[in-house]
Design a protein around this motif. Structure first.
Motif, PDB file in Angstrom:
ATOM      1  N   ARG A 236     -25.179  21.521  24.312  1.00 34.42           N
ATOM      2  CA  ARG A 236     -24.930  21.793  22.894  1.00 34.42           C
ATOM      3  C   ARG A 236     -23.554  22.434  22.704  1.00 34.42           C
ATOM      4  NH1 ARG A 236     -28.687  22.698  18.910  1.00 34.42           N
ATOM      5  NH2 ARG A 236     -27.680  24.687  18.447  1.00 34.42           N
ATOM      6  N   GLU A 237     -23.222  23.348  23.598  1.00 34.12           N
ATOM      7  CA  GLU A 237     -21.956  24.066  23.494  1.00 34.12           C
ATOM      8  C   GLU A 237     -20.768  23.128  23.732  1.00 34.12           C
ATOM      9  OE1 GLU A 237     -19.893  28.022  25.544  1.00 34.12           O
ATOM     10  OE2 GLU A 237     -21.985  27.515  25.938  1.00 34.12           O
ATOM     11  N   VAL A 238     -20.886  22.279  24.731  1.00 35.84           N
ATOM     12  CA  VAL A 238     -19.819  21.320  25.021  1.00 35.84           C
ATOM     13  C   VAL A 238     -19.609  20.392  23.832  1.00 35.84           C
ATOM     14  CG1 VAL A 238     -19.111  19.409  26.514  1.00 35.84           C
ATOM     15  CG2 VAL A 238     -20.202  21.411  27.519  1.00 35.84           C
ATOM     16  N   ASN A 239     -20.702  19.919  23.243  1.00 36.32           N
ATOM     17  CA  ASN A 239     -20.601  19.053  22.077  1.00 36.32           C
ATOM     18  C   ASN A 239     -19.924  19.773  20.921  1.00 36.32           C
ATOM     19  OD1 ASN A 239     -22.337  18.271  19.337  1.00 36.32           O
ATOM     20  ND2 ASN A 239     -21.582  16.506  20.492  1.00 36.32           N
ATOM     21  N   ARG A 240     -20.372  20.989  20.649  1.00 36.15           N
ATOM     22  CA  ARG A 240     -19.829  21.741  19.503  1.00 36.15           C
ATOM     23  C   ARG A 240     -18.335  21.968  19.657  1.00 36.15           C
ATOM     24  NH1 ARG A 240     -18.576  26.905  18.758  1.00 36.15           N
ATOM     25  NH2 ARG A 240     -19.461  27.539  20.771  1.00 36.15           N
ATOM     26  N   MET A 241     -17.865  22.185  20.861  1.00 38.01           N
ATOM     27  CA  MET A 241     -16.467  22.521  21.077  1.00 38.01           C
ATOM     28  C   MET A 241     -15.572  21.290  21.214  1.00 38.01           C
ATOM     29  SD  MET A 241     -17.028  25.817  23.610  1.00 38.01           S
ATOM     30  CE  MET A 241     -15.487  26.673  23.287  1.00 38.01           C
ATOM     31  N   ASN A 242     -16.172  20.099  21.109  1.00 38.77           N
ATOM     32  CA  ASN A 242     -15.381  18.871  21.223  1.00 38.77           C
ATOM     33  C   ASN A 242     -15.620  17.909  20.062  1.00 38.77           C
ATOM     34  OD1 ASN A 242     -13.894  18.776  24.006  1.00 38.77           O
ATOM     35  ND2 ASN A 242     -15.910  19.642  24.461  1.00 38.77           N
ATOM     36  N   LEU A 243     -16.048  18.426  18.928  1.00 41.72           N
ATOM     37  CA  LEU A 243     -16.358  17.567  17.791  1.00 41.72           C
ATOM     38  C   LEU A 243     -15.124  16.856  17.226  1.00 41.72           C
ATOM     39  CD1 LEU A 243     -19.017  19.726  15.908  1.00 41.72           C
ATOM     40  CD2 LEU A 243     -19.388  17.596  17.169  1.00 41.72           C
ATOM     41  N   LYS A 244     -13.951  17.290  17.616  1.00 43.22           N
ATOM     42  CA  LYS A 244     -12.735  16.617  17.164  1.00 43.22           C
ATOM     43  C   LYS A 244     -12.704  15.174  17.636  1.00 43.22           C
ATOM     44  CE  LYS A 244      -7.682  16.976  17.353  1.00 43.22           C
ATOM     45  NZ  LYS A 244      -6.526  17.767  17.879  1.00 43.22           N
ATOM     46  N   HIS A 245     -13.282  14.907  18.810  1.00 48.13           N
ATOM     47  CA  HIS A 245     -13.286  13.551  19.347  1.00 48.13           C
ATOM     48  C   HIS A 245     -14.654  13.180  19.916  1.00 48.13           C
ATOM     49  CE1 HIS A 245     -12.558  16.069  22.852  1.00 48.13           C
ATOM     50  NE2 HIS A 245     -11.398  16.429  22.340  1.00 48.13           N
ATOM     51  N   TRP A 246     -15.683  13.671  19.251  1.00 40.67           N
ATOM     52  CA  TRP A 246     -17.061  13.364  19.641  1.00 40.67           C
ATOM     53  C   TRP A 246     -17.923  13.506  18.401  1.00 40.67           C
ATOM     54  CZ3 TRP A 246     -19.983  16.508  23.987  1.00 40.67           C
ATOM     55  CH2 TRP A 246     -21.137  15.807  24.383  1.00 40.67           C
ATOM     56  N   TYR A 247     -18.984  12.708  18.323  1.00 41.80           N
ATOM     57  CA  TYR A 247     -19.931  12.850  17.226  1.00 41.80           C
ATOM     58  C   TYR A 247     -20.886  14.008  17.516  1.00 41.80           C
ATOM     59  CZ  TYR A 247     -18.230   8.139  16.295  1.00 41.80           C
ATOM     60  OH  TYR A 247     -17.422   7.062  16.063  1.00 41.80           O
ATOM     61  N   GLY A 248     -21.672  14.401  16.500  1.00 40.88           N
ATOM     62  CA  GLY A 248     -22.655  15.449  16.697  1.00 40.88           C
ATOM     63  C   GLY A 248     -23.721  15.033  17.700  1.00 40.88           C
TER      64      GLY A 248
END
Length: 271
Positions: free
Chosen positions: A57-69
């Protein structure tokens, strides 16, 4: 570039040291895991296995610039995914930064089928009645959905940092995920959902799926007001055949890239 994450002080473990072969042909699986791990390392990425879904979850949240939720299936706050029914692959660069992910969630559909799990929203939520969004619904029209049952693994959450695309990790990561799920749970089927646009760009083909069906309309969900997903799926026998061809498939992908741009990794990859 990616970033370092808190809670990563512990020493990383090499993927090959984390794998236990519980099911399947040991020699074939052993050869595959050695080849796939080496292929990733040759591309500057070291893989490890994790069941820390808070970190995902943390990795996703910190990379939303080039990743979807994060899809709810792989979000422990929604689906309850844990070590008993899930795992994810961490890819790190030489600086220890997380630059790729791939996750798997196993569902026991012995008494139901994939179509029922989707339309009831049980594929996404541990308790759909209390967790579903207002007005949320999902309809499935893929003919194969009602035929897929037993031990079904949803393999997805595929993400590759933009700086590490065009290295054919879309060929490597999903195949490791499928093989791990097979030897861990004796999975009968592996499934995923890919948007129509990404299918047209060749993403599903890069993942190795030959069974591709326009599948579902998902309304008012955490991933958006209307998601149109294409079902891609693979029975166990096809997974083994595909796995046995890994070296040749990776070579084909490299040759294709020399002939024309590899569109499968040109934009955010997720499912």
């Amino acid at each position: 570039m990616s970033i370092h994450y808190p809670r990563l002080g512990q020493k990383s473990r090499r993927l090959l040291d984390q794998i236990t072969l519980n099911h399947g042909p040991r020699e074939q699986l052993g050869h595959f895991f050695l080849a796939a791990d080496k292929a990733a390392r040759d591309r500057g990425i070291t893989l490890e296995l994790s069941t820390d879904f808070e970190l995902l979850r943390e990795v996703n949240r910190m990379n939303l610039k080039h990743w979807y939720g994060l899809p709810p299936t792989f979000d422990s706050h929604y689906s309850g995914i844990d070590a008993s029914k899930g795992f994810w692959l961490i890819g790190r660069n030489d600086d220890g930064e997380i630059i790729s992910t791939q996750a798997a969630h196993m569902f026991d559909l012995s008494d139901s089928n994939l179509g029922e799990a989707i339309e009831s929203l049980k594929l996404f939520y541990a308790d759909p009645a209390s967790m579903r969004h207002d007005g949320e619904s999902c309809t499935i029209n893929a003919p194969s959905a009602t035929q897929i049952k037993g031990r079904v693994v949803y393999s997805g959450c595929t993400w590759i940092h933009p700086d590490y695309r065009r290295r054919h990790m879309a060929v490597i990561l999903p195949r490791i995920s499928r093989a791990l799920a097979y030897t861990k749970w004796d999975a009968d089927y592996t499934i995923s959902f890919v948007s129509t646009k990404l299918v047209e760009m060749g993403v599903a083909a890069a993942y190795g799926y030959q069974r591709v069906e326009p599948a579902m309309d998902w309304y008012n969900s955490p991933v958006g007001p209307h998601y149109q997903g294409t079902l891609v799926w693979m029975p166990q026998a096809e997974m083994l055949t595909d796995m046995a061809r890994f070296d040749a498939l990776l070579e084909e992908a490299e040759e294709k890239q020399h002939r024309k741009p590899d569109t499968a990794e040109q934009r955010p990859v997720t499912n």
